[in-house]
Scaffold this motif. Sequence first.
Motif, PDB file in Angstrom:
ATOM      1  N   ASN A  52       0.851  -1.199   0.000  1.00  0.00           N
ATOM      2  CA  ASN A  52       0.000   0.000   0.000  1.00  0.00           C
ATOM      3  C   ASN A  52       0.880   1.240   0.000  1.00  0.00           C
ATOM      4  O   ASN A  52       1.634   1.462   0.936  1.00  0.00           O
ATOM      5  N   PRO A  53       0.768   2.071  -1.032  1.00  0.00           N
ATOM      6  CA  PRO A  53       1.629   3.238  -1.053  1.00  0.00           C
ATOM      7  C   PRO A  53       1.238   4.245   0.030  1.00  0.00           C
ATOM      8  O   PRO A  53       0.084   4.311   0.439  1.00  0.00           O
ATOM      9  N   ASN A  54       2.224   4.974   0.496  1.00  0.00           N
ATOM     10  CA  ASN A  54       1.975   5.977   1.522  1.00  0.00           C
ATOM     11  C   ASN A  54       2.665   7.237   1.011  1.00  0.00           C
ATOM     12  O   ASN A  54       3.880   7.363   1.076  1.00  0.00           O
ATOM     13  N   TYR A  55       1.858   8.135   0.448  1.00  0.00           N
ATOM     14  CA  TYR A  55       2.438   9.270  -0.268  1.00  0.00           C
ATOM     15  C   TYR A  55       3.099  10.291   0.663  1.00  0.00           C
ATOM     16  O   TYR A  55       3.911  11.082   0.236  1.00  0.00           O
ATOM     17  N   GLU A  56       2.720  10.239   1.937  1.00  0.00           N
ATOM     18  CA  GLU A  56       3.282  11.219   2.878  1.00  0.00           C
ATOM     19  C   GLU A  56       4.803  11.186   2.920  1.00  0.00           C
ATOM     20  O   GLU A  56       5.456  12.205   2.961  1.00  0.00           O
ATOM     21  N   LYS A  57       5.321   9.979   2.894  1.00  0.00           N
ATOM     22  CA  LYS A  57       6.768   9.815   3.066  1.00  0.00           C
ATOM     23  C   LYS A  57       7.571  10.328   1.868  1.00  0.00           C
ATOM     24  O   LYS A  57       8.789  10.446   1.927  1.00  0.00           O
ATOM     25  N   LEU A  58       6.894  10.571   0.764  1.00  0.00           N
ATOM     26  CA  LEU A  58       7.621  10.951  -0.448  1.00  0.00           C
ATOM     27  C   LEU A  58       8.327  12.289  -0.305  1.00  0.00           C
ATOM     28  O   LEU A  58       9.291  12.569  -1.014  1.00  0.00           O
ATOM     29  N   GLY A  59       7.865  13.118   0.600  1.00  0.00           N
ATOM     30  CA  GLY A  59       8.496  14.418   0.800  1.00  0.00           C
ATOM     31  C   GLY A  59       9.785  14.303   1.594  1.00  0.00           C
ATOM     32  O   GLY A  59      10.532  15.274   1.732  1.00  0.00           O
ATOM     33  N   ASP A  60      10.048  13.128   2.128  1.00  0.00           N
ATOM     34  CA  ASP A  60      11.234  12.968   2.971  1.00  0.00           C
ATOM     35  C   ASP A  60      12.444  12.570   2.103  1.00  0.00           C
ATOM     36  O   ASP A  60      12.480  11.491   1.519  1.00  0.00           O
ATOM     37  N   PHE A  61      13.415  13.456   2.051  1.00  0.00           N
ATOM     38  CA  PHE A  61      14.583  13.235   1.207  1.00  0.00           C
ATOM     39  C   PHE A  61      15.294  11.913   1.529  1.00  0.00           C
ATOM     40  O   PHE A  61      15.806  11.218   0.662  1.00  0.00           O
ATOM     41  N   LYS A  62      15.269  11.613   2.822  1.00  0.00           N
ATOM     42  CA  LYS A  62      15.979  10.401   3.270  1.00  0.00           C
ATOM     43  C   LYS A  62      15.471   9.135   2.592  1.00  0.00           C
ATOM     44  O   LYS A  62      16.234   8.214   2.306  1.00  0.00           O
ATOM     45  N   THR A  63      14.163   9.096   2.347  1.00  0.00           N
ATOM     46  CA  THR A  63      13.580   7.917   1.707  1.00  0.00           C
ATOM     47  C   THR A  63      14.154   7.753   0.296  1.00  0.00           C
ATOM     48  O   THR A  63      14.456   6.639  -0.144  1.00  0.00           O
TER      49      THR A  63
ATOM     50  N   GLY B 297      22.471  16.182  -1.691  1.00  0.00           N
ATOM     51  CA  GLY B 297      21.619  16.075  -0.507  1.00  0.00           C
ATOM     52  C   GLY B 297      22.241  15.149   0.528  1.00  0.00           C
ATOM     53  O   GLY B 297      22.236  15.423   1.731  1.00  0.00           O
ATOM     54  N   PHE B 298      22.792  14.083   0.050  1.00  0.00           N
ATOM     55  CA  PHE B 298      23.450  13.079   0.864  1.00  0.00           C
ATOM     56  C   PHE B 298      24.585  13.718   1.681  1.00  0.00           C
ATOM     57  O   PHE B 298      24.703  13.522   2.878  1.00  0.00           O
ATOM     58  N   ASN B 299      25.390  14.526   0.987  1.00  0.00           N
ATOM     59  CA  ASN B 299      26.505  15.183   1.661  1.00  0.00           C
ATOM     60  C   ASN B 299      26.019  16.165   2.710  1.00  0.00           C
ATOM     61  O   ASN B 299      26.548  16.210   3.811  1.00  0.00           O
ATOM     62  N   ILE B 300      24.996  16.944   2.336  1.00  0.00           N
ATOM     63  CA  ILE B 300      24.492  17.928   3.283  1.00  0.00           C
ATOM     64  C   ILE B 300      23.943  17.208   4.510  1.00  0.00           C
ATOM     65  O   ILE B 300      24.211  17.571   5.644  1.00  0.00           O
TER      66      ILE B 300
ATOM     67  N   ALA C 193      28.948  15.287   7.580  1.00  0.00           N
ATOM     68  CA  ALA C 193      29.587  15.694   8.840  1.00  0.00           C
ATOM     69  C   ALA C 193      29.364  14.649   9.924  1.00  0.00           C
ATOM     70  O   ALA C 193      30.308  14.236  10.617  1.00  0.00           O
ATOM     71  N   SER C 194      28.115  14.181  10.039  1.00  0.00           N
ATOM     72  CA  SER C 194      27.843  13.241  11.129  1.00  0.00           C
ATOM     73  C   SER C 194      28.536  11.896  10.868  1.00  0.00           C
ATOM     74  O   SER C 194      29.037  11.258  11.801  1.00  0.00           O
ATOM     75  N   GLU C 195      28.589  11.487   9.610  1.00  0.00           N
ATOM     76  CA  GLU C 195      29.251  10.211   9.322  1.00  0.00           C
ATOM     77  C   GLU C 195      30.759  10.302   9.557  1.00  0.00           C
ATOM     78  O   GLU C 195      31.386   9.343  10.003  1.00  0.00           O
TER      79      GLU C 195
END
Length: 531
Positions: A235-246, A473-476, A480-482
């Motif tokens: 079941n798709p959940n469109y809410e999560k699509l705005g999250d860059f991490k996904t 996006g990954f770098n931003i 630093a944390s990695e």
Amino acid sequence: MTQHKEEWGSKLGVILAVAGSAVGLGNFLRFPGQAAQNGGGAFLIPYFCALFLLGIPIGWAEWAMGRYGGKKGLHSAPMIMGAIGKSGLARYIGIIGVLIPLGVSTYYMFIETWTFGYFLKYLTGGIGIDPNASIEAQTAVANAFFDSFTGAGADGSLFHGDGLRTLLTWVVVFAINVYFVFRGLSKGIEKFVSFAMPVMAVCALVVLIRVLTLGTPDPNVPENNVINGLGFMWNPNYEKLGDFKTWLAAASQIFFSLSVGFGVIINYASYMKKDDDVALSGLTASATNELFEVGFGGMITLTAAVVFLGLSGTQVAVAGGTFKLGFATLPVVFAHMGWFGNIMGALWFLVLWLAAITSSLSMYQPAVAHLKEALDWSHGKATGFIAAIGTAGALLTLWYSAGGTFLNTMDFWVGTYLIFLLAMAQIIYFAWVFGIDRGWKEIHTGAAIQIPPFVKIIMKYVAPAYLLIVFIGFNIQSFASELKNATATVGARVGLATIVALILYLVVVTAMGEKRLRAAGVDLDDDKPAT
Ligand code: PFF
């Protein structure tokens, strides 16, 4: 060159070998873990976008580059990338294509060891879960077994007491890998995958059928059923699509899973005949990977987890680590299957082990090929040397076992970060320096299918832009944390030092190789000017 020519025994052999490299722990453990951590169905939209816009097109480019290099007698990612990218810079970036498989192998072999250990354990009676205890108590037993087997308690704990069993298992698993790499391409790797892939498919199908017929095992909790388990994934959940991490997680998963952007496909394809098809072969290998990933890995693991633990229980299970679904949750499920449970357990871990070994075999071949090509070493000498590096890497992973800090550092920097870099370099050099029109022709030489022309646009514009955005996006988000993580503990620092040492070593070998090959009159350059 003095070595006799290596090549695949059959056209199917190379497809099976690439599919074997692709189908691995990434499919059965990493995919379900990532999907569960990123909202189940929510994950699948960015996942399929990454498959069609990155994985398959860049995969085709890799197949074509590899076969092109092979025609010139080149087999290692540095030398092939140097020719495609028409520069020394491309050649040195190509080093990443040897580093990734070798670096990933240090920890992959460790997890492969767990799968074999669990397989043996299920053959001899299971891991001691009492199905009459509460689900919490059963999960606790599964977790305790996992922690002891993997040395999660303390660094060095695998080198004495109970831990020695893991170490011994590693010796066996590693020796099997070295044996098949030593046997060579068609007699070793091709033979093994031709047997392992069908066995794996049949065993996975049996486990899947059993899971899909679980129904509603506990009538008191009717919502924990197969339909809801499947719904969690589909079941798709469109809410999560705005999250860059996904999006990031999905792109990483596609690369890791398809073995694209690693240097493995370039190497494997370089042993093809010059008119062997790459278009349909690339597509077939990717499709096989997806069948195993979404069809088997996801549907077995996620469905079984939801049926027994419910939606929230599944989230809790994966919060403990991506691998927990496969190693701790499924054993609880098996414990509920009566006498059949141990057979299921053995089949499941056999599938995992076969999947792992067909992948790990592909991690050594690029490095072996690099040494043979650059230093003119014999196959035996190159295999022996890579086995020594593999042993050193594995001992470090085995020693720094608590909290997996060595493993995490390797997995992040080599198994995630550098993959983005190499994939980006590959598609840019292929589409922009080698030239997309020429590349398109190269892909279609001997091709059994015609790829729709819009894929050209994807290769030239969409994939590089997509990767660039995700990479920035990954770098931003994580750089630093990695970096902080990678210097926070001794295990992590040793991981970082190992990566630097491997890079230095590969730079030296590549430089020596260039000199030697040029002196021997080998054509390292592209034969046409840039288009
Ligand atoms: N594609 C493999 C998997 O999904 O498990 C992982 C892998 C294969 C990683 C080959 C690195 C490699 F060189």
